[in-house]
Design an enzyme around this catalytic site. Sequence first.
Site, PDB file in Angstrom:
ATOM      1  N   TYR A  70      -3.703   8.962   5.443  1.00 19.13           N
ATOM      2  CA  TYR A  70      -2.933   7.724   5.623  1.00 19.13           C
ATOM      3  C   TYR A  70      -3.241   7.084   6.986  1.00 19.13           C
ATOM      4  CZ  TYR A  70       1.351   5.088   6.774  1.00 19.13           C
ATOM      5  OH  TYR A  70       2.237   4.135   7.187  1.00 19.13           O
ATOM      6  N   GLY A 104       0.832  -1.206   0.000  1.00 16.41           N
ATOM      7  CA  GLY A 104       0.000   0.000   0.000  1.00 16.41           C
ATOM      8  C   GLY A 104       0.859   1.246   0.000  1.00 16.41           C
TER       9      GLY A 104
HETATM   10  C1  15L Z   1       5.010   5.649   8.848  1.00 17.26           C
HETATM   11  O1  15L Z   1       3.940   5.106   9.063  1.00 17.26           O
HETATM   12  C2  15L Z   1       5.600   5.677   7.504  1.00 17.26           C
HETATM   13  O2  15L Z   1       5.300   4.527   6.754  1.00 17.26           O
HETATM   14  C3  15L Z   1       7.098   5.897   7.528  1.00 17.26           C
HETATM   15  O3  15L Z   1       7.501   6.242   6.211  1.00 17.26           O
HETATM   16  C4  15L Z   1       7.498   6.984   8.522  1.00 17.26           C
HETATM   17  O4  15L Z   1       6.991   8.229   8.075  1.00 17.26           O
HETATM   18  C5  15L Z   1       6.957   6.645   9.888  1.00 17.26           C
HETATM   19  O5  15L Z   1       5.574   6.412   9.844  1.00 17.26           O
HETATM   20  C6  15L Z   1       7.230   7.749  10.918  1.00 17.26           C
HETATM   21  O6  15L Z   1       6.279   8.241  11.530  1.00 17.26           O
HETATM   22  O7  15L Z   1       8.398   8.079  11.136  1.00 17.26           O
END
Ligand code: 15L
Length: 269
Positions: free
Chosen positions: A134, A71
């Site tokens: 997201y 995803g």
């Molecule tokens: C997430 O959920 C992301 O997939 C990752 O790329 C980072 O941004 C991470 O969180 C984060 O919060 O550091």
Amino acid sequence: MKTVLITGAAGNVGGWLRRLLAGVYPRLVLSDRRPPADLRPEEEFRATDLADLDSVIRTVAGVEGIVHLGGHSVEGSWEEILQANILGCYHLFEAARRQGVERIVFASSNHAVGFYPRRRRIGVDHRVRPDSRYGVSKVFGEALGSLYADKYGLRVTSIRIGNVAERPVDRRRLAIWIHPEDLAQLVRIGLEHPAVHNEILFGASANERSWWDDEAARRLGYRPRHRAEDHAAEALAAQAAMPPDPVGDRFEGGGFCSLEFSGDPDTIG
Ligand code: 15L
């Protein structure tokens, strides 16, 4: 468990888990839109479009457990999130049900609860507080997990992953960082622990600055081996070179909170 599918296997976290789970499960099946550049002979690749249910049904055939990383992995437009994370996640759970898959480990995210102020310590029973479209898609995935566990008997573990990397890179990550080996330990709990029905676990290493109560994971035997504090000097030096983010610096989700922000941070208690 003999055959485990990793979706989103060509991504960064997929790469770590492929290496760490190799040899743990006799057969690793990988899916993504395109094969990883370093596909090994003992790995089987199945090209998959998560937005197409038939494609996902073919991909999950014959597997016993799924680690669903596939995803969109950061904030995106509604259309991107809808296709990859909302529809894609539904297709994954539905295909698993139809093909008799036993267990799913769902890569949820800290962004499901990103709007909690950093001073609060939260457990998995606190209500969700997504910080982005997201984050909303991760809450949706956790809700699907609950439905498919209760209604259809799938065993589901949603891991609210912090930040997977070899070391924490800033102040926020000193709280939410998880070393890939600790993540692999949580994934194995989800795939193997006999008590799993529908679990939500925080995915962090042994971090002194953590905002999360990891009792649920510890009850299932999780014993993280890595400590963010060992890298504190480096991470804080990197933080000192970053511009302040008046909204992001207050909340757990950091920059995901300040993106498009037009609310009143003082009302987010
Ligand atoms: C997430 O959920 C992301 O997939 C990752 O790329 C980072 O941004 C991470 O969180 C984060 O919060 O550091």
